[in-house]
Design an enzyme around this catalytic site. Structure first.
Site, PDB file in Angstrom:
ATOM      1  N   ASP A 172      17.033 -10.378  -3.377  1.00  7.69           N
ATOM      2  CA  ASP A 172      18.654  -9.864  -4.340  1.00  7.69           C
ATOM      3  C   ASP A 172      18.533  -8.165  -3.084  1.00  7.69           C
ATOM      4  O   ASP A 172      20.173  -8.481  -3.661  1.00  7.69           O
ATOM      5  CB  ASP A 172      18.318  -9.784  -5.569  1.00  7.69           C
ATOM      6  CG  ASP A 172      18.187 -11.017  -5.676  1.00  7.69           C
ATOM      7  OD1 ASP A 172      18.976 -12.458  -5.630  1.00  7.69           O
ATOM      8  OD2 ASP A 172      18.538 -11.520  -7.209  1.00  7.69           O
ATOM      9  N   GLU A 229      -5.993 -12.750   5.234  1.00  2.71           N
ATOM     10  CA  GLU A 229      -6.874 -11.253   5.462  1.00  2.71           C
ATOM     11  C   GLU A 229      -8.102 -11.161   4.754  1.00  2.71           C
ATOM     12  O   GLU A 229      -8.869 -10.788   4.972  1.00  2.71           O
ATOM     13  CB  GLU A 229      -6.075 -10.217   4.978  1.00  2.71           C
ATOM     14  CG  GLU A 229      -5.726 -10.751   3.863  1.00  2.71           C
ATOM     15  CD  GLU A 229      -4.118  -9.193   3.385  1.00  2.71           C
ATOM     16  OE1 GLU A 229      -4.845  -8.513   4.597  1.00  2.71           O
ATOM     17  OE2 GLU A 229      -3.446  -9.449   2.885  1.00  2.71           O
ATOM     18  N   ASP A 249      -8.510  -6.399   6.059  1.00  2.00           N
ATOM     19  CA  ASP A 249      -8.844  -6.895   4.854  1.00  2.00           C
ATOM     20  C   ASP A 249     -10.368  -8.023   5.798  1.00  2.00           C
ATOM     21  O   ASP A 249     -11.189  -7.599   4.867  1.00  2.00           O
ATOM     22  CB  ASP A 249      -8.452  -7.510   3.895  1.00  2.00           C
ATOM     23  CG  ASP A 249      -7.636  -6.362   2.934  1.00  2.00           C
ATOM     24  OD1 ASP A 249      -8.199  -5.634   2.139  1.00  2.00           O
ATOM     25  OD2 ASP A 249      -6.701  -5.988   3.550  1.00  2.00           O
ATOM     26  N   ARG A 292       7.278  -5.301   2.940  1.00  2.00           N
ATOM     27  CA  ARG A 292       6.175  -6.287   2.474  1.00  2.00           C
ATOM     28  C   ARG A 292       5.394  -6.067   1.236  1.00  2.00           C
ATOM     29  O   ARG A 292       5.498  -5.038   0.388  1.00  2.00           O
ATOM     30  CB  ARG A 292       4.210  -5.630   3.280  1.00  2.00           C
ATOM     31  CG  ARG A 292       3.325  -6.346   2.868  1.00  2.00           C
ATOM     32  CD  ARG A 292       2.710  -5.855   3.464  1.00  2.00           C
ATOM     33  NE  ARG A 292       2.000  -4.650   3.702  1.00  2.00           N
ATOM     34  CZ  ARG A 292       0.155  -4.206   4.138  1.00  2.00           C
ATOM     35  NH1 ARG A 292      -0.717  -5.260   4.685  1.00  2.00           N
ATOM     36  NH2 ARG A 292       0.665  -2.782   4.083  1.00  2.00           N
ATOM     37  N   HIS A 348       0.925  -1.193   0.186  1.00  2.00           N
ATOM     38  CA  HIS A 348       0.587  -0.334  -0.129  1.00  2.00           C
ATOM     39  C   HIS A 348       0.994   1.123  -0.135  1.00  2.00           C
ATOM     40  O   HIS A 348       0.132   2.288  -0.181  1.00  2.00           O
ATOM     41  CB  HIS A 348      -0.865   0.183   1.252  1.00  2.00           C
ATOM     42  CG  HIS A 348      -1.951  -1.094   1.022  1.00  2.00           C
ATOM     43  ND1 HIS A 348      -3.355  -1.174   0.097  1.00  2.00           N
ATOM     44  CD2 HIS A 348      -2.127  -2.313   1.687  1.00  2.00           C
ATOM     45  CE1 HIS A 348      -3.792  -1.663   0.077  1.00  2.00           C
ATOM     46  NE2 HIS A 348      -3.344  -2.773   1.099  1.00  2.00           N
TER      47      HIS A 348
END
Length: 252
Positions: A86, A151, A177, A72, A48
């Site tokens: 990476d 969620e 959610d 996230r 988000h």
């Protein structure tokens, strides 16, 4: 020389609650500032928050080793997971997990063949200190921490199966959610939602996995901490800044 030690992963098994903060502003200076405030972990939010690969890289560098960064990602895309690993992310939070099969594929995404499907290119990357860690490929997996975010009602229904997937270190319950999916949009504190949340957290811990959640409700946070939730986020940079500015203005 092995891959860098992941203290966040190690502490998940200690029985303590690690306290975290969400970073949604996507700014390296904010991440650096937050890293000096004593939180155990900071989430760089690529789902988000306005974060691309180079934004995440900049914030990882800004945080350094003062606390544990958790990245996230947007979703369970294997290519994005590979890139985040990476650039040096060692703990990933993958949202919108709804089945054990999906969870197993995420596990494959963080592992090199023959155990997984992560592309081999770390010799060019920050993760191996640009190939200064000669045995990175052999030791990376041990220090990677995988957190899955459940969620939705479908995810809750599949939770017990998800918890059986080998390679999952912890499961994070996304109350916002979940509340929306339960017809309580914008009301994650609703008793009906909290009943499901608390049951899920209890099941996660009973299965021997680490449980996590985010809330800015201090009463709920205290309850989760008393429950023994292993990784608990108690606010965000956005919320703290907005609240602090409003409080300062209202004082005058």
């Amino acid at each position: 020389m092995p891959a860098p030690h992941n203290s966040f992963k190690a502490r998940l098994k200690s029985g303590e609650t690690q306290i975290g903060l969400w970073l949604g502003l996507g700014d390296p200076s904010v991440a650096e500032l937050a890293s000096h405030t004593g939180f155990d972990w900071l989430v760089i939010d690529g789902e988000h928050g306005p974060n691309g690969l180079r934004d995440v890289l900049a914030q990882l560098r800004a945080i350094g080793d003062r606390c544990s960064p958790v990245v996230r990602v947007r979703n369970d895309d294997r290519a994005e997971i590979k890139q985040m690993l990476d650039v040096g992310a060692q703990t990933l939070l993958v949202p919108m997990i709804e089945t054990a099969a999906q969870a197993a594929e995420v596990v494959r995404s963080i592992r090199y063949a023959p155990r997984g499907a992560r592309g081999v290119g770390a010799a060019l990357a920050r993760a191996s200190s640009y190939n200064a860690i000669p045995d990175y490929l052999q030791t990376a997996e041990t220090e990677l921490c995988l957190l899955l975010q459940v969620e939705s009602t479908k995810g809750i229904e599949a939770l017990d199966d998800i918890l059986q997937v080998e390679g999952v270190d912890g499961v994070f319950i996304g109350p916002a959610d979940l509340a929306a999916d339960m017809n309580h949009l914008g009301k994650p504190d609703a008793p009906e939602v909290q009943a499901v949340v608390n049951d899920a957290l209890t099941r996660i811990r009973a299965a021997g996995r680490a449980a996590g959640i985010l809330t800015s409700n201090r009463s709920l946070a205290a309850g989760y901490q008393d429950m023994g939730v292993e990784f608990l986020a108690v606010g965000s940079d956005v919320g703290v800044l907005m609240g602090g500015l409003k409080a300062l203005r209202s004082a005058f």
